[in-house]
Motif scaffolding. Sequence first.
Motif, mmCIF file in Angstrom:
data_model
loop_
_atom_site.group_PDB
_atom_site.id
_atom_site.type_symbol
_atom_site.label_atom_id
_atom_site.label_comp_id
_atom_site.label_asym_id
_atom_site.label_seq_id
_atom_site.Cartn_x
_atom_site.Cartn_y
_atom_site.Cartn_z
ATOM 1 N N UNK A 114 7.526 31.003 -34.003
ATOM 2 C CA UNK A 114 8.688 30.118 -34.119
ATOM 3 C C UNK A 114 8.709 29.239 -32.881
ATOM 4 N N UNK A 115 9.627 28.294 -32.843
ATOM 5 C CA UNK A 115 9.728 27.471 -31.641
ATOM 6 C C UNK A 115 11.181 27.184 -31.314
ATOM 7 N N UNK A 116 11.395 26.793 -30.075
ATOM 8 C CA UNK A 116 12.730 26.416 -29.609
ATOM 9 C C UNK A 116 12.647 25.006 -29.048
ATOM 10 N N UNK A 117 13.601 24.164 -29.419
ATOM 11 C CA UNK A 117 13.659 22.834 -28.831
ATOM 12 C C UNK A 117 14.639 22.895 -27.668
ATOM 13 N N UNK A 118 14.123 22.668 -26.467
ATOM 14 C CA UNK A 118 14.931 22.779 -25.257
ATOM 15 C C UNK A 118 15.327 21.387 -24.780
ATOM 16 N N UNK A 119 16.593 21.242 -24.436
ATOM 17 C CA UNK A 119 17.091 19.948 -23.946
ATOM 18 C C UNK A 119 16.890 19.885 -22.436
ATOM 19 N N UNK A 120 15.635 19.986 -22.029
ATOM 20 C CA UNK A 120 15.349 19.962 -20.598
ATOM 21 C C UNK A 120 13.920 19.521 -20.360
ATOM 22 N N UNK A 121 13.672 19.154 -19.128
ATOM 23 C CA UNK A 121 12.334 18.792 -18.698
ATOM 24 C C UNK A 121 11.427 20.028 -18.724
ATOM 25 N N UNK A 122 10.154 19.831 -18.991
ATOM 26 C CA UNK A 122 9.231 20.962 -19.125
ATOM 27 C C UNK A 122 9.139 21.799 -17.851
ATOM 28 N N UNK A 123 9.301 21.159 -16.695
ATOM 29 C CA UNK A 123 9.128 21.889 -15.436
ATOM 30 C C UNK A 123 10.251 22.900 -15.220
ATOM 31 N N UNK A 124 11.430 22.608 -15.763
ATOM 32 C CA UNK A 124 12.540 23.551 -15.608
ATOM 33 C C UNK A 124 12.261 24.847 -16.347
ATOM 34 N N UNK A 125 11.602 24.755 -17.509
ATOM 35 C CA UNK A 125 11.255 25.995 -18.212
ATOM 36 C C UNK A 125 10.189 26.771 -17.435
ATOM 37 N N UNK A 126 9.187 26.035 -16.914
ATOM 38 C CA UNK A 126 8.122 26.739 -16.192
ATOM 39 C C UNK A 126 8.641 27.367 -14.898
ATOM 40 N N UNK A 127 9.595 26.713 -14.256
ATOM 41 C CA UNK A 127 10.214 27.326 -13.072
ATOM 42 C C UNK A 127 10.931 28.611 -13.453
ATOM 43 N N UNK A 128 11.614 28.565 -14.587
ATOM 44 C CA UNK A 128 12.327 29.756 -15.066
ATOM 45 C C UNK A 128 11.345 30.914 -15.267
ATOM 46 N N UNK A 129 10.181 30.597 -15.852
ATOM 47 C CA UNK A 129 9.175 31.636 -16.100
ATOM 48 C C UNK A 129 8.676 32.232 -14.790
ATOM 49 N N UNK A 130 8.504 31.383 -13.785
ATOM 50 C CA UNK A 130 7.934 31.830 -12.511
ATOM 51 C C UNK A 130 8.977 32.378 -11.549
ATOM 52 N N UNK A 131 10.236 32.293 -11.954
ATOM 53 C CA UNK A 131 11.343 32.713 -11.102
ATOM 54 C C UNK A 131 11.663 34.183 -11.378
ATOM 55 N N UNK A 171 -4.571 31.783 -5.770
ATOM 56 C CA UNK A 171 -4.780 31.092 -4.508
ATOM 57 C C UNK A 171 -4.288 29.645 -4.555
ATOM 58 N N UNK A 172 -4.397 29.018 -5.721
ATOM 59 C CA UNK A 172 -3.970 27.619 -5.857
ATOM 60 C C UNK A 172 -2.457 27.491 -5.897
ATOM 61 N N UNK A 173 -1.771 28.586 -6.197
ATOM 62 C CA UNK A 173 -0.327 28.549 -6.378
ATOM 63 C C UNK A 173 0.080 28.317 -7.821
ATOM 64 N N UNK A 174 -0.815 27.765 -8.637
ATOM 65 C CA UNK A 174 -0.431 27.315 -9.974
ATOM 66 C C UNK A 174 -0.233 28.417 -11.003
ATOM 67 N N UNK A 175 -0.834 29.574 -10.783
ATOM 68 C CA UNK A 175 -0.782 30.640 -11.792
ATOM 69 C C UNK A 175 -0.143 31.876 -11.181
ATOM 70 N N UNK A 176 0.507 32.664 -11.991
ATOM 71 C CA UNK A 176 1.195 33.823 -11.422
ATOM 72 C C UNK A 176 1.293 34.983 -12.411
ATOM 73 N N UNK A 177 1.555 36.159 -11.848
ATOM 74 C CA UNK A 177 1.894 37.334 -12.652
ATOM 75 C C UNK A 177 3.110 37.986 -11.992
ATOM 76 N N UNK A 178 4.117 38.270 -12.799
ATOM 77 C CA UNK A 178 5.242 39.076 -12.333
ATOM 78 C C UNK A 178 5.204 40.348 -13.166
ATOM 79 N N UNK A 238 8.590 32.884 -4.619
ATOM 80 C CA UNK A 238 7.259 32.459 -4.163
ATOM 81 C C UNK A 238 6.452 31.803 -5.284
ATOM 82 N N UNK A 239 6.585 32.316 -6.529
ATOM 83 C CA UNK A 239 5.798 31.734 -7.625
ATOM 84 C C UNK A 239 6.316 30.348 -7.996
ATOM 85 N N UNK A 240 7.619 30.120 -7.798
ATOM 86 C CA UNK A 240 8.177 28.776 -8.031
ATOM 87 C C UNK A 240 7.585 27.812 -6.996
ATOM 88 N N UNK A 241 7.540 28.272 -5.742
ATOM 89 C CA UNK A 241 6.933 27.424 -4.703
ATOM 90 C C UNK A 241 5.439 27.206 -4.981
#
Lengths: 185, 408
Positions: free
Chosen positions: B190-207, B236-243, B393-396
């Motif tokens: 399924x999918x969700x249409x979010x009324x936000x910029x894509x980076x805000x969702x990715x920050x949420x994931x990494x937060x 090492x690049x900062x771009x990928x993370x695991x929580x 740290x993952x957001x940064x």
Amino acid sequence: MPKSGDRFSEKHALGLDPKNHAPTKISAMDVETTFKVQDLLARYIQALDHDRLEDWPDFFTDSCRYLVTTADNLAQGMPIGMIYATSRAMLRDRVRSLRDANVYEAQRYRHMIAPPVIERGEGGIVRAQTSFMVVRIMHTGETMMFVTGRYDDRILLDDADTPRFVEKTVVLDSRQIDTLLAIPI
Amino acid sequence: MTVAVRQWPAEGVARVPYWVYSDRDLFADEQARVFRGPTWNFLCLEAELPKPNTYRTSAVGAMPVVVTRDNDGKLSAFENRCAHRGSLLCINERGEARDIVCVYHNWSYDLAGNLTAVAFRKGMGGKGGMPADARPDENPPRKLRVETLCGLVFGTLDSNTPPLEAYLGPEIVKGIRRVMRAPVRVLGGYSQMLASNWKLYMENVKDSYHASLLHTFFTTFRLNRLTQKGGLVISETGGNHISYSFAADTGGKEYEKAGMRAAQEGFGLEAPEVLAHVDEYGDGIGLQILSVFPTFVLQQTRNSLAVRRLVTHGLEKTELVWTIFGFTDDDEAMTERRMRQANLIGPAGYISMEDGAAPGFVQRAVNSASDVLSVVEMGGRGITSDDTRVTEAAVRGFWTFYRAQMGF
């Protein structure tokens, strides 16, 4: 219950033989059944639309099955949807989570349903298929067409007791949900 | 927005300027520099193309993409745009095909995206048709380099993108291999249409900091253990993370007890079986959220497994596409478990519900605050891995890699 192998198939989800959708003669018994089913559906959507969520689980039997999924998932034989409960207790948990735990903006629904197509089954079970539309009204006043779809219901019509859903499959026409789906459909 | 305003704050990634979510020009630049730049974009699961001669549509940022599996089983991906007049080539989400034929004027392509035939190229009866020196494939659909890892299909448009595993980093590769332990069976989507910029969702994931604060399902029902061990791994690049965190219980019985005890106090779940799980990985880890820049998420929440990807429809319109899966060796009990635990995720998820809304809350507030900065200092100012999740740290890390792509 149907066999596990076919429980998610489109054929079962429809619950009805397409040929029965053609115009048919109606007996007096059918009229009574139809009224009972329509009354159950009307009260069901009213409870949701009037924010009486605590009443919502009582429209189901104790060991009910409630699934919100998409037409596409069903067509592909895929079992997972957005909400799944296998007992009335699970439905009560969802209501309590919506009331006490989850964070979402205040909103209401307005359900519109079409007359159900009904087929009698065995053991007092009636199958009904009902088209619906749900309009979502946000606290801001923003009003939108939220979801459309069909209910595929198996309803226990027992003269001794209130009619209840044994199984309710909410088949959404679209796989896309705006932001979130909090209040049940 | 002027270039001057696009100066990143002197504090570095411990600050994020709000114009990154509301600048229209920036959104266009991101399509070129991030999505069509040297990044690996998740396209789909291999299991979504189970047979030869099949295709499915996907996206890289806002660019529509076709992913194919040819007769020999080889995967390809190319832009979903005809070389002729720019029409979509595939208008369905998936299908079977030996070649791809544009619906508009019937130009044909092979499953690797090469133009193979132009309808009426030589005209009819000596009239019409293309000039002899015409080059109909002058502007072909752009081809992606495709790599797979454990059934995940990634694509990149930039020839400078390093190989997938180098891009991911060894810890992230390990995290992917852990979750994708067997051949995949897709269980739903399924999918969700979010009324936000894509980076805000990715920050949420990494937060990892917000998880126990915004999502009160576990705490309200007293299912959370504050002593739950976990941590954060950042590439090492900062771009990928695991929580990740370890499950608080061992096999579900403790949850039942907790549910019963708490029920007497009027709190616990009446039906705790919704969470009953088994330790299918044998390592005690109950939650692992893994992200790959720019927009891929691999999620293990107990036995609930999903991949998520974003389609950037617009500056403030982002589609979050979920594919829920299990494995081909799952028995009926495991499928039932995954179905019940799917109540935690998606648009109606006890946990994920709020993640659909929170990015919109930020978007609505910061649209009129483009010259203001947000503070990202939980866990310090660095982007190193840690054994706590009370950190940003993952957001940064996200912003570190983002800035490198964008050049500011």
